[in-house]
Every structure is written in structure tokens, then in C-alpha cells.
Design a protein around this motif. Structure first.
Motif, PDB file in Angstrom:
ATOM      1  N   ASP A  75       0.820  -1.197   0.000  1.00  0.00           N
ATOM      2  CA  ASP A  75       0.000   0.000   0.000  1.00  0.00           C
ATOM      3  C   ASP A  75       0.856   1.250   0.000  1.00  0.00           C
ATOM      4  O   ASP A  75       0.374   2.339  -0.257  1.00  0.00           O
ATOM      5  N   SER A  76       2.127   1.135   0.296  1.00  0.00           N
ATOM      6  CA  SER A  76       3.001   2.287   0.438  1.00  0.00           C
ATOM      7  C   SER A  76       3.550   2.756  -0.892  1.00  0.00           C
ATOM      8  O   SER A  76       3.996   1.969  -1.712  1.00  0.00           O
ATOM      9  N   ALA A  77       3.518   4.077  -1.131  1.00  0.00           N
ATOM     10  CA  ALA A  77       4.090   4.633  -2.354  1.00  0.00           C
ATOM     11  C   ALA A  77       5.599   4.774  -2.204  1.00  0.00           C
ATOM     12  O   ALA A  77       6.321   4.766  -3.189  1.00  0.00           O
ATOM     13  N   THR A 138       8.705  -3.214   5.224  1.00  0.00           N
ATOM     14  CA  THR A 138       9.062  -2.345   4.106  1.00  0.00           C
ATOM     15  C   THR A 138      10.243  -1.465   4.485  1.00  0.00           C
ATOM     16  O   THR A 138      10.430  -1.113   5.650  1.00  0.00           O
ATOM     17  N   ALA A 139      11.030  -1.111   3.465  1.00  0.00           N
ATOM     18  CA  ALA A 139      12.174  -0.222   3.646  1.00  0.00           C
ATOM     19  C   ALA A 139      12.387   0.527   2.339  1.00  0.00           C
ATOM     20  O   ALA A 139      12.182  -0.031   1.262  1.00  0.00           O
ATOM     21  N   THR A 140      12.770   1.781   2.456  1.00  0.00           N
ATOM     22  CA  THR A 140      13.092   2.544   1.253  1.00  0.00           C
ATOM     23  C   THR A 140      14.456   2.090   0.743  1.00  0.00           C
ATOM     24  O   THR A 140      15.210   1.407   1.457  1.00  0.00           O
ATOM     25  N   ALA A 141      14.792   2.493  -0.461  1.00  0.00           N
ATOM     26  CA  ALA A 141      16.109   2.168  -1.019  1.00  0.00           C
ATOM     27  C   ALA A 141      17.213   2.771  -0.150  1.00  0.00           C
ATOM     28  O   ALA A 141      18.253   2.139   0.066  1.00  0.00           O
ATOM     29  N   ASP A 142      16.974   3.972   0.362  1.00  0.00           N
ATOM     30  CA  ASP A 142      17.974   4.606   1.240  1.00  0.00           C
ATOM     31  C   ASP A 142      18.138   3.819   2.541  1.00  0.00           C
ATOM     32  O   ASP A 142      19.258   3.612   3.007  1.00  0.00           O
ATOM     33  N   ASP A 143      17.013   3.381   3.132  1.00  0.00           N
ATOM     34  CA  ASP A 143      17.085   2.564   4.349  1.00  0.00           C
ATOM     35  C   ASP A 143      17.871   1.287   4.092  1.00  0.00           C
ATOM     36  O   ASP A 143      18.724   0.896   4.894  1.00  0.00           O
ATOM     37  N   ALA A 144      17.584   0.628   2.982  1.00  0.00           N
ATOM     38  CA  ALA A 144      18.264  -0.624   2.647  1.00  0.00           C
ATOM     39  C   ALA A 144      19.763  -0.386   2.473  1.00  0.00           C
ATOM     40  O   ALA A 144      20.578  -1.190   2.940  1.00  0.00           O
ATOM     41  N   ALA A 145      20.125   0.713   1.822  1.00  0.00           N
ATOM     42  CA  ALA A 145      21.547   1.029   1.620  1.00  0.00           C
ATOM     43  C   ALA A 145      22.234   1.281   2.964  1.00  0.00           C
ATOM     44  O   ALA A 145      23.364   0.827   3.184  1.00  0.00           O
ATOM     45  N   GLU A 146      21.564   1.980   3.865  1.00  0.00           N
ATOM     46  CA  GLU A 146      22.133   2.240   5.192  1.00  0.00           C
ATOM     47  C   GLU A 146      22.320   0.942   5.976  1.00  0.00           C
ATOM     48  O   GLU A 146      23.350   0.749   6.623  1.00  0.00           O
ATOM     49  N   LEU A 147      21.325   0.065   5.914  1.00  0.00           N
ATOM     50  CA  LEU A 147      21.446  -1.219   6.608  1.00  0.00           C
ATOM     51  C   LEU A 147      22.626  -2.012   6.057  1.00  0.00           C
ATOM     52  O   LEU A 147      23.401  -2.606   6.813  1.00  0.00           O
ATOM     53  N   ASP A 148      22.770  -2.001   4.738  1.00  0.00           N
ATOM     54  CA  ASP A 148      23.889  -2.699   4.101  1.00  0.00           C
ATOM     55  C   ASP A 148      25.225  -2.111   4.552  1.00  0.00           C
ATOM     56  O   ASP A 148      26.157  -2.853   4.857  1.00  0.00           O
ATOM     57  N   GLU A 149      25.321  -0.783   4.603  1.00  0.00           N
ATOM     58  CA  GLU A 149      26.560  -0.121   5.054  1.00  0.00           C
ATOM     59  C   GLU A 149      26.904  -0.494   6.489  1.00  0.00           C
ATOM     60  O   GLU A 149      28.074  -0.570   6.851  1.00  0.00           O
ATOM     61  N   GLU A 150      25.881  -0.743   7.308  1.00  0.00           N
ATOM     62  CA  GLU A 150      26.095  -1.127   8.707  1.00  0.00           C
ATOM     63  C   GLU A 150      26.412  -2.617   8.843  1.00  0.00           C
ATOM     64  O   GLU A 150      26.668  -3.086   9.950  1.00  0.00           O
TER      65      GLU A 150
END
Length: 168
Positions: A75-77, A138-150
Motif C-alpha cells: 500500500d506504500s508509495a 518495508t524499507a526505502t532504497a535509502d534505508d536498505a543502503a544504510e542497513l547494508d553499510e552497517e
């Protein structure tokens, strides 16, 4: 918009052309503005096309049942994924998507839906602030990138997931 299958007479290369209308195609053709993307030939004409006339979206034959991949989407844009309104799907592709949907459903059976809290929950598990458990959300692309960096391992789900609250 209208899509025509086009073919160049010089190299028999077939390709699609998108036009505002049939008249737009005719005008561009007369002006010599249409050329083959493969060989550059301007000797281009419409290829023979079969009409694709389907049932209305709200009609189904009694033998049709929706496959798993037709049901539900986020449901999230935010972090929206590419989708298609293509009606025609080959039987092989439909079987593949159904198998993928089954596999994803089995994985998610034992996983807790955390919705938009996914990045925070994944961090809490990673840093030992919360007991380790499989989660999805759900996670935005930015959230996913931050998680990956961590160094927090996450896996994008191949198919959309309908939040539990919005399911019947």
C-alpha cells in the motif's frame, strides 16, 4: 498512445513504435522521421499485427482463478517497485511466478510482519537489543543502503507483500 509493430524492408528488422495516434504515425512516416533502430533504414512499414482484445478487467470466466501473483501489493508509495498492467502472461512465466510466490509464502510464514519499522527492528536484532527472529516489512532504497553499510544482512523480497491488516 498506440503501439505498432514495425518492420524495415531493407533488413527485415522488427521493432515497436509508440505514437500519440494512428495519424501521428502517418504524419511521421510521410515526413521520413521513422527509421530502423538496427540498421537506420527509413524503409519502414507497419508489420502485420493480431488484435489483442481481452475481457474487461471486472470479468472472469468461471474456470479462471487468479494466480498468487495477481493478488496484493504494498500500500506504500515510498520505495514503490516497477509493475506492469500486461494482461498476457505466458503459461511458463505464470508457473514460475506461482512457484516463486509459494517459496516466498513459506519463508514469510515463520516471519513477523513489522511494516515500516523494518529498518529499526533489523538494527535492534543486529545489535542485540532485541531477540533474534525472522522479520519482514518495508524499507526505502535509502534505508536498505544504510542497513547494508552497517553490515546488516537483508534480502529484498521478489514479490510484493500485502500487509496482514489489509488482507481479508
Amino acid at each position: 498512445m498506440i503501439v505498432f509493430d514495425l518492420i524495415c524492408r531493407d533488413g527485415s528488422h522488427q521493432f515497436e513504435g509508440w505514437f500519440g495516434s494512428s495519424d501521428d504515425y502517418d504524419k511521421q512516416q510521410l515526413a521520413g522521421l521513422i527509421d530502423c533502430p538496427t540498421c537506420g533504414s527509413r524503409a519502414v512499414e507497419k508489420a502485420v499485427m493480431a488484435p489483442n482484445v481481452g475481457m474487461k478487467a471486472n470479468q472472469r470466466s468461471s474456470s479462471d482463478k487468479p494466480s498468487r501473483f495477481e493478488a496484493g501489493a504494498s500500500d506504500s508509495a515510498e520505495g514503490a517497485q516497477p509493475v506492469s498492467n500486461a494482461v498476457e502472461v505466458s503459461p511458463e512465466y505464470a508457473k514460475l511466478i506461482d512457484k516463486l510466490a509459494e517459496a516466498q509464502a513459506k519463508i514469510l510464514e515463520k516471519s513477523e510482519w513489522v511494516g515500516t519499522d523494518f529498518p529499526e527492528q533489523a538494527r535492534a536484532i543486529h545489535y542485540g537489543e532485541k531477540e533474534a527472529a525472522p522479520i519482514h516489512g518495508t524499507a526505502t532504497a535509502d534505508d536498505a543502503a544504510e542497513l547494508d553499510e552497517e553490515g546488516i544482512e537483508i534480502l529484498p523480497l521478489p514479490l510484493p507483500v500485502k500487509p496482514p491488516k489489509s488482507q481479508n
